[in-house]
Design an enzyme around this catalytic site. Structure first.
Site, mmCIF file in Angstrom:
data_model
loop_
_atom_site.group_PDB
_atom_site.id
_atom_site.type_symbol
_atom_site.label_atom_id
_atom_site.label_comp_id
_atom_site.label_asym_id
_atom_site.label_seq_id
_atom_site.Cartn_x
_atom_site.Cartn_y
_atom_site.Cartn_z
ATOM 1 N N TYR A 42 -75.007 -45.031 86.313
ATOM 2 C CA TYR A 42 -75.284 -44.007 87.312
ATOM 3 C C TYR A 42 -74.376 -44.202 88.533
ATOM 4 O O TYR A 42 -74.024 -45.337 88.889
ATOM 5 C CB TYR A 42 -76.738 -44.086 87.787
ATOM 6 C CG TYR A 42 -77.749 -43.648 86.766
ATOM 7 C CD1 TYR A 42 -78.124 -42.313 86.659
ATOM 8 C CD2 TYR A 42 -78.342 -44.568 85.908
ATOM 9 C CE1 TYR A 42 -79.063 -41.905 85.727
ATOM 10 C CE2 TYR A 42 -79.284 -44.181 84.969
ATOM 11 C CZ TYR A 42 -79.640 -42.846 84.881
ATOM 12 O OH TYR A 42 -80.560 -42.452 83.954
ATOM 13 N N TYR B 103 -77.874 -47.728 78.172
ATOM 14 C CA TYR B 103 -77.663 -48.865 79.063
ATOM 15 C C TYR B 103 -78.838 -49.842 78.943
ATOM 16 O O TYR B 103 -79.961 -49.449 78.631
ATOM 17 C CB TYR B 103 -77.488 -48.412 80.519
ATOM 18 C CG TYR B 103 -78.630 -47.596 81.089
ATOM 19 C CD1 TYR B 103 -79.770 -48.215 81.615
ATOM 20 C CD2 TYR B 103 -78.576 -46.211 81.113
ATOM 21 C CE1 TYR B 103 -80.814 -47.476 82.138
ATOM 22 C CE2 TYR B 103 -79.609 -45.463 81.643
ATOM 23 C CZ TYR B 103 -80.726 -46.111 82.151
ATOM 24 O OH TYR B 103 -81.766 -45.380 82.666
ATOM 25 N N ARG C 131 -82.036 -48.281 77.121
ATOM 26 C CA ARG C 131 -82.458 -46.892 77.199
ATOM 27 C C ARG C 131 -81.595 -46.044 76.276
ATOM 28 O O ARG C 131 -80.380 -46.188 76.253
ATOM 29 C CB ARG C 131 -82.298 -46.340 78.623
ATOM 30 C CG ARG C 131 -83.159 -46.915 79.716
ATOM 31 C CD ARG C 131 -84.652 -46.763 79.577
ATOM 32 N NE ARG C 131 -85.207 -45.700 78.784
ATOM 33 C CZ ARG C 131 -85.503 -44.454 79.206
ATOM 34 N NH1 ARG C 131 -85.235 -44.123 80.453
ATOM 35 N NH2 ARG C 131 -86.062 -43.581 78.407
ATOM 36 N N HIS D 58 -80.118 -40.178 77.695
ATOM 37 C CA HIS D 58 -81.147 -39.272 78.194
ATOM 38 C C HIS D 58 -80.671 -38.580 79.465
ATOM 39 O O HIS D 58 -79.797 -39.061 80.175
ATOM 40 C CB HIS D 58 -82.466 -40.015 78.465
ATOM 41 C CG HIS D 58 -82.367 -41.054 79.534
ATOM 42 N ND1 HIS D 58 -81.843 -42.308 79.315
ATOM 43 C CD2 HIS D 58 -82.721 -41.032 80.847
ATOM 44 C CE1 HIS D 58 -81.875 -43.010 80.423
ATOM 45 N NE2 HIS D 58 -82.403 -42.254 81.382
ATOM 46 N N HIS E 290 -82.303 -36.677 83.002
ATOM 47 C CA HIS E 290 -83.477 -36.443 83.846
ATOM 48 C C HIS E 290 -83.495 -34.970 84.259
ATOM 49 O O HIS E 290 -82.470 -34.429 84.680
ATOM 50 C CB HIS E 290 -83.422 -37.327 85.090
ATOM 51 C CG HIS E 290 -83.452 -38.789 84.781
ATOM 52 N ND1 HIS E 290 -84.617 -39.515 84.692
ATOM 53 C CD2 HIS E 290 -82.440 -39.667 84.535
ATOM 54 C CE1 HIS E 290 -84.338 -40.771 84.412
ATOM 55 N NE2 HIS E 290 -83.025 -40.890 84.307
#
Length: 243
Positions: free
Chosen positions: A109, A148, A158, A161, A163
């Protein structure tokens, strides 16, 4: 459960995960220890804001271009995400603000607290927004986020995906969830998805490959409809009343 005149209805634990789910370690510290209290919403919470197309920039829903430097483009698998926002009777819900945020193609991120050693992509910001049209449709162009690791169990990762935030007609109507990609082998190993007891509810969070909407020789597409109410409703992380 409060009486029928109250604003709060108990979460349906057959579909939603309980607040305390030790398989997901952070829930141990942040889950409430006392029963929730229903508070009367203020006027500012149940009215406004009103979103329109004139509030969006021309690249707000194009994550391939809205942060890229001149002549640059993000690294990763290009994808188109599209779908509709629907009510419990499969009717379209227009003028809904849909926001997305995600990791880049390497799984990192753009946030100062992200310490994963994957590189930051200088041409990718990871955020976008769109307003649904009269048929409830929305779409984004982006790169498929990478998986990640995260500090839960020894080797937890994870899945890829996105959000999603869906903003209704009042501040108290903002709903937040996550969307996954069909065929990702990490989904069945994910500790966060594992907190959802209902297999059908988990499946409703998975976008399906849509070759009919893909751009040949260029971009794959995935479709994911967001259903606000009813038996087939999308599972939202912050929807107190559940499904």
């Amino acid at each position: 459960m409060l009486d029928h005149d109250s604003e709060f209805i108990a979460r349906d634990t057959a579909s939603h995960p309980p607040a305390l789910t030790p398989i997901y370690k952070t829930s141990v510290l942040r889950s409430p220890r006392l029963p929730l209290i229903s508070l009367q919403n203020s006027l500012s919470e149940v009215t406004g804001p009103v979103f329109g197309y004139n509030e969006l920039g021309p690249l707000d829903n194009d994550l391939l271009r809205n942060y890229a430097r001149e002549g640059g483009e993000p690294i990763g698998e290009r994808v188109i995400l599209h779908g509709r926002v629907l009510d419990g009777n499969a009717r379209p819900v227009p003028n809904v603000l849909v926001e997305v945020w995600q990791a880049n193609g390497a799984g990192r991120y753009r946030h100062r607290n992200d310490r994963y050693e994957a590189p930051i992509d200088p041409n990718f910001g990871g955020c976008g927004r769109a307003v649904t049209d009269d048929e409830g449709r929305w779409h984004f162009r982006t790169v498929k986020p990478g998986p990640y690791p995260y500090r839960n169990r020894l080797n937890d990762w994870r899945p890829a995906h996105m959000h999603f935030s869906v903003f209704g007609s009042g501040f108290a109507q903002r709903l937040i969830t996550q969307m996954y990609f069909e065929g990702d082998p990490l989904i069945r190993h994910d500790s966060i998805i594992a907190t959802i007891p209902d297999p059908d509810a988990r499946e409703r969070l998975v976008a399906k490959l849509d070759l009919g909407a893909s751009v040949p020789l260029h971009t794959l597409a995935y479709r994911w409809d967001i259903v606000l109410r009813g038996r087939r409703s999308t599972l939202f992380e912050n929807k107190l009343q559940g499904n």
